[in-house]
Design a protein around this motif. Structure first.
Motif, PDB file in Angstrom:
ATOM      1  N   ARG A  74       0.865  -1.186   0.000  1.00  0.00           N
ATOM      2  CA  ARG A  74       0.000   0.000   0.000  1.00  0.00           C
ATOM      3  C   ARG A  74       0.894   1.226   0.000  1.00  0.00           C
ATOM      4  N   ALA A  75       0.691   2.090  -0.969  1.00  0.00           N
ATOM      5  CA  ALA A  75       1.397   3.374  -1.018  1.00  0.00           C
ATOM      6  C   ALA A  75       0.360   4.453  -0.746  1.00  0.00           C
ATOM      7  N   PHE A  76       0.513   5.133   0.375  1.00  0.00           N
ATOM      8  CA  PHE A  76      -0.429   6.180   0.768  1.00  0.00           C
ATOM      9  C   PHE A  76       0.211   7.539   0.506  1.00  0.00           C
ATOM     10  N   PHE A  77      -0.388   8.307  -0.393  1.00  0.00           N
ATOM     11  CA  PHE A  77       0.099   9.634  -0.745  1.00  0.00           C
ATOM     12  C   PHE A  77      -0.721  10.660   0.017  1.00  0.00           C
ATOM     13  N   GLY A  78      -0.194  11.110   1.148  1.00  0.00           N
ATOM     14  CA  GLY A  78      -0.877  12.099   1.967  1.00  0.00           C
ATOM     15  C   GLY A  78      -0.495  13.508   1.552  1.00  0.00           C
ATOM     16  N   LYS A  79      -0.942  14.487   2.331  1.00  0.00           N
ATOM     17  CA  LYS A  79      -0.626  15.878   2.008  1.00  0.00           C
ATOM     18  C   LYS A  79       0.805  16.252   2.349  1.00  0.00           C
ATOM     19  N   GLU A  80       1.418  15.552   3.313  1.00  0.00           N
ATOM     20  CA  GLU A  80       2.762  15.914   3.756  1.00  0.00           C
ATOM     21  C   GLU A  80       3.828  14.880   3.436  1.00  0.00           C
ATOM     22  N   ASP A  81       3.411  13.618   3.222  1.00  0.00           N
ATOM     23  CA  ASP A  81       4.397  12.579   2.982  1.00  0.00           C
ATOM     24  C   ASP A  81       3.788  11.405   2.236  1.00  0.00           C
ATOM     25  N   VAL A  82       4.664  10.489   1.856  1.00  0.00           N
ATOM     26  CA  VAL A  82       4.262   9.230   1.230  1.00  0.00           C
ATOM     27  C   VAL A  82       4.639   8.127   2.201  1.00  0.00           C
ATOM     28  N   GLN A  83       3.691   7.237   2.470  1.00  0.00           N
ATOM     29  CA  GLN A  83       3.965   6.090   3.328  1.00  0.00           C
ATOM     30  C   GLN A  83       3.781   4.833   2.497  1.00  0.00           C
ATOM     31  N   ILE A  84       4.799   3.996   2.511  1.00  0.00           N
ATOM     32  CA  ILE A  84       4.758   2.743   1.756  1.00  0.00           C
ATOM     33  C   ILE A  84       4.742   1.613   2.771  1.00  0.00           C
ATOM     34  N   LEU A  85       3.666   0.826   2.738  1.00  0.00           N
ATOM     35  CA  LEU A  85       3.474  -0.241   3.718  1.00  0.00           C
ATOM     36  C   LEU A  85       3.536  -1.605   3.037  1.00  0.00           C
ATOM     37  N   VAL A  86       4.392  -2.470   3.572  1.00  0.00           N
ATOM     38  CA  VAL A  86       4.469  -3.869   3.147  1.00  0.00           C
ATOM     39  C   VAL A  86       4.372  -4.690   4.421  1.00  0.00           C
ATOM     40  N   GLY A  87       3.241  -5.367   4.608  1.00  0.00           N
ATOM     41  CA  GLY A  87       3.037  -6.100   5.858  1.00  0.00           C
ATOM     42  C   GLY A  87       3.024  -5.119   7.013  1.00  0.00           C
ATOM     43  N   ARG A  88       3.929  -5.314   7.969  1.00  0.00           N
ATOM     44  CA  ARG A  88       4.029  -4.402   9.119  1.00  0.00           C
ATOM     45  C   ARG A  88       5.133  -3.362   8.955  1.00  0.00           C
ATOM     46  N   ASN A  89       5.875  -3.461   7.877  1.00  0.00           N
ATOM     47  CA  ASN A  89       6.962  -2.505   7.626  1.00  0.00           C
ATOM     48  C   ASN A  89       6.415  -1.266   6.927  1.00  0.00           C
ATOM     49  N   THR A  90       6.798  -0.100   7.431  1.00  0.00           N
ATOM     50  CA  THR A  90       6.363   1.166   6.850  1.00  0.00           C
ATOM     51  C   THR A  90       7.576   2.028   6.559  1.00  0.00           C
ATOM     52  N   GLU A  91       7.626   2.557   5.355  1.00  0.00           N
ATOM     53  CA  GLU A  91       8.665   3.522   5.001  1.00  0.00           C
ATOM     54  C   GLU A  91       7.976   4.845   4.721  1.00  0.00           C
ATOM     55  N   LYS A  92       8.543   5.902   5.263  1.00  0.00           N
ATOM     56  CA  LYS A  92       7.957   7.224   5.126  1.00  0.00           C
ATOM     57  C   LYS A  92       8.916   8.117   4.353  1.00  0.00           C
ATOM     58  N   LEU A  93       8.378   8.858   3.413  1.00  0.00           N
ATOM     59  CA  LEU A  93       9.185   9.752   2.591  1.00  0.00           C
ATOM     60  C   LEU A  93       8.476  11.102   2.552  1.00  0.00           C
ATOM     61  N   ASP A  94       9.102  12.127   3.153  1.00  0.00           N
ATOM     62  CA  ASP A  94       8.509  13.463   3.195  1.00  0.00           C
ATOM     63  C   ASP A  94       8.661  14.157   1.847  1.00  0.00           C
ATOM     64  N   TYR A  95       7.619  14.926   1.477  1.00  0.00           N
ATOM     65  CA  TYR A  95       7.703  15.722   0.261  1.00  0.00           C
ATOM     66  C   TYR A  95       8.699  16.865   0.471  1.00  0.00           C
ATOM     67  N   PRO A  96       9.406  17.267  -0.581  1.00  0.00           N
ATOM     68  CA  PRO A  96      10.211  18.484  -0.455  1.00  0.00           C
ATOM     69  C   PRO A  96       9.274  19.678  -0.236  1.00  0.00           C
ATOM     70  N   ALA A  97       9.798  20.748   0.313  1.00  0.00           N
ATOM     71  CA  ALA A  97       8.977  21.924   0.629  1.00  0.00           C
ATOM     72  C   ALA A  97       8.330  22.538  -0.607  1.00  0.00           C
ATOM     73  N   THR A  98       8.865  22.251  -1.779  1.00  0.00           N
ATOM     74  CA  THR A  98       8.342  22.874  -2.999  1.00  0.00           C
ATOM     75  C   THR A  98       7.267  22.048  -3.700  1.00  0.00           C
ATOM     76  N   LEU A  99       6.998  20.825  -3.249  1.00  0.00           N
ATOM     77  CA  LEU A  99       5.966  19.993  -3.878  1.00  0.00           C
ATOM     78  C   LEU A  99       4.685  20.008  -3.057  1.00  0.00           C
ATOM     79  N   ILE A 100       3.565  20.090  -3.756  1.00  0.00           N
ATOM     80  CA  ILE A 100       2.250  20.112  -3.114  1.00  0.00           C
ATOM     81  C   ILE A 100       1.450  18.909  -3.598  1.00  0.00           C
ATOM     82  N   LYS A 101       0.821  18.219  -2.663  1.00  0.00           N
ATOM     83  CA  LYS A 101      -0.095  17.123  -2.987  1.00  0.00           C
ATOM     84  C   LYS A 101      -1.464  17.519  -2.455  1.00  0.00           C
TER      85      LYS A 101
END
Length: 140
Positions: free
Chosen positions: A64-91
Motif C-alpha cells: 500500500r502506497a499512501f500519498f498524503g498531504k505531507e508525505d508518502v507512506q509505503i506499507l508492506v506487511g508491518r513494515n512502513t517507510e515514510k518519505l517526506d515531500y520536499p517543501a516545494t511539492l504540493i499534494k
C-alpha cells in the motif's frame, strides 16, 4: 612612452560583467536547487516503490502506497517507510495505491504540483502485471 596597465574603462567593463554573472547566479541558484530536490525525491520514491513491490512479491503481501498531504507512506506487511515531500511539492488530497503480490494495480494518476515552476509531476500507475508505473513531468 606607453604604460602597461588597464584603463579605467576596461576595468569598469570587467567589473560590470563579473557583477552581472554574480547577480544571475543568485537568481537561478535557488530555483535549480529546488528542482534538484524535487527530482531527487522522485528518484527516491520510485526506488522505494520498486523495493516494496519486490518485497510484496517475495512475501506474498499487498503493498500500500499512501500519498498524503505531507508525505508518502509505503506499507508492506508491518513494515512502513515514510518519505517526506520536499517543501516545494504540493499534494492536494490523499490517495492510496495498492499493488498485489503479483504486481496488479488499478489505473491511478497521482499529481504532485511544484511551487517553484509551472509544472507538475504525475506518477501514473497502469493496469498490468508487474506493477508498471512511470513518472512524467508536465509543463503548464
Amino acid at each position: 612612452m606607453k604604460s602597461r596597465g588597464f584603463t579605467l574603462l576596461e576595468t569598469t567593463i570587467v567589473l560590470a560583467l563579473a557583477f552581472l554573472f554574480l547577480l544571475l547566479s543568485f537568481y537561478f541558484a535557488p530555483r535549480s536547487s529546488a528542482q534538484f530536490k524535487e527530482e531527487q525525491f522522485m528518484q527516491n520514491l520510485t526506488s522505494k516503490l520498486d523495493k516494496a513491490a519486490m518485497q510484496g512479491k517475495e512475501h506474498h503481501q499487498i503493498v500500500r502506497a499512501f500519498f498524503g498531504k505531507e508525505d508518502v507512506q509505503i506499507l508492506v506487511g508491518r513494515n512502513t517507510e515514510k518519505l517526506d515531500y520536499p517543501a516545494t511539492l504540493i499534494k492536494y488530497g490523499a490517495e492510496s495505491v495498492y499493488i498485489s503480490p503479483s504486481g496488479v494495480t488499478r489505473p491511478t494518476t497521482i499529481p504532485l504540483v511544484s511551487k517553484k515552476g509551472h509544472y507538475s509531476y504525475n506518477l501514473i500507475f497502469e493496469l498490468s502485471f508487474g506493477g508498471v508505473y512511470r513518472v512524467t513531468k508536465q509543463q503548464w
